[in-house]
Design a protein around this motif. Structure first.
Motif, PDB file in Angstrom:
ATOM      1  N   CYS A  13       0.818  -2.614   4.746  1.00  0.00           N
ATOM      2  CA  CYS A  13       0.073  -2.903   3.466  1.00  0.00           C
ATOM      3  C   CYS A  13       1.058  -2.673   2.492  1.00  0.00           C
ATOM      4  O   CYS A  13       1.609  -1.796   2.248  1.00  0.00           O
ATOM      5  N   CYS A  71      -6.620   1.683   2.700  1.00  0.00           N
ATOM      6  CA  CYS A  71      -6.753   1.860   1.103  1.00  0.00           C
ATOM      7  C   CYS A  71      -8.034   1.168   0.496  1.00  0.00           C
ATOM      8  O   CYS A  71      -8.380   1.316  -0.531  1.00  0.00           O
ATOM      9  N   CYS A 126      -0.650   0.411  -0.087  1.00  0.00           N
ATOM     10  CA  CYS A 126      -0.639   1.664   0.152  1.00  0.00           C
ATOM     11  C   CYS A 126       0.469   2.189   0.705  1.00  0.00           C
ATOM     12  O   CYS A 126       0.713   3.348   1.338  1.00  0.00           O
ATOM     13  N   CYS A 178      -7.575  -4.141   3.083  1.00  0.00           N
ATOM     14  CA  CYS A 178      -6.624  -3.074   3.979  1.00  0.00           C
ATOM     15  C   CYS A 178      -7.725  -1.929   4.686  1.00  0.00           C
ATOM     16  O   CYS A 178      -8.389  -1.351   3.948  1.00  0.00           O
TER      17      CYS A 178
HETATM   18 ZN   LIG Z   1      -3.430  -0.342   2.196  1.00  0.00          ZN
END
Ligand SMILES: [Zn+2]
Length: 229
Positions: free
Chosen positions: A55, A27, A58, A24
């Motif tokens: 995501c 994050c 996060c 991601c």
């Molecule tokens: Zn993320």
């Protein structure tokens, strides 16, 4: 940036395979997002789709542009990622470390992002904060027993005391964590010296933080071996 192929349903092309970053971009945790098409542009030789990805780690969205080529007028089911936003790369860690302290990975990558933007003071403070999370997770779950009582005890200690208390007999832990703590504090000090070199200090801090990360990863590998005897 490392990418992977995932299958997804898109209203304009049906079931297809798209290319997304392995981690991601927000994050840095491994990426298994929910994908939804936000817009489609049709061309004679391709279909371009703008996709928003949420995501699951996060809950923050990132976006990609995917190109599906047309062959003999027929849209192929495999897309190529032609753009991603945000585009800053993230640092990936050993899976064991990622599972052990996802909060550390997230904080580290926030600092890494600041560093890539040239915000060295912010990055320095961020790496120090990330280190504190990893040290406390490590002392709580590995040196202590992971209990509620141990959690409360560690939560009350500042970083300096935690290092002094738990790492005083082990040079690798003590030195690597102290360098990061002291350098990291340097960025936050109002009276930091004129000749404080943000960029150089950051290199040093990161080198020692990497030592600590690798000893923690080594410890996790030894505690969870893939074979038994
Ligand atoms: Zn993320």
């Amino acid at each position: 940036m490392k990418t992977k192929i995932v299958e997804t349903y898109l209203s304009s092309v049906g079931n297809g395979k798209i290319e997304i970053p392995t981690l991601c971009p927000n994050c840095g945790v491994s990426n298994n997002p929910q994908n939804s098409s936000m817009g489609t542009a049709m061309y004679s030789d391709s279909v371009i789709i703008f996709i928003s990805h949420i995501c699951t780690s996060c809950n923050v969205a990132f976006q990609t542009l995917q190109r599906f080529n047309k062959v003999n007028g027929k849209t192929e089911s495999n897309a190529t990622m032609i753009a991603v936003y945000p585009s800053t790369s993230t640092t990936s860690f050993d899976k064991k470390l990622e599972n052990f302290s996802p909060r550390f990975v997230k904080s580290y990558n926030e600092a890494f992002k600041a560093e890539q933007e040239g915000l060295f003071s912010l990055a320095g403070m961020g790496y120090r904060a990330a280190e504190e999370i990893l040290i406390k997770d490590f002392t709580w779950k590995i040196i202590e027993d992971g209990s509620e009582d141990a959690y409360k005890k560690i939560a009350k200690m500042n970083l300096n005391n935690t290092i002094g208390h738990y790492f005083k007999d082990d040079d690798i832990y003590l030195v690597s964590t102290d360098v990061v703590r002291i350098n990291g504090n340097g960025y936050a000090h109002w009276d930091k010296p004129e000749d404080f070199d943000d960029k150089k200090q950051l290199e040093e801090l990161k080198s020692y933080l990497n030592i600590f990360i690798s000893v923690v990863t080594t410890k996790l590998m030894i505690l969870n071996p893939p074979v038994s005897r």
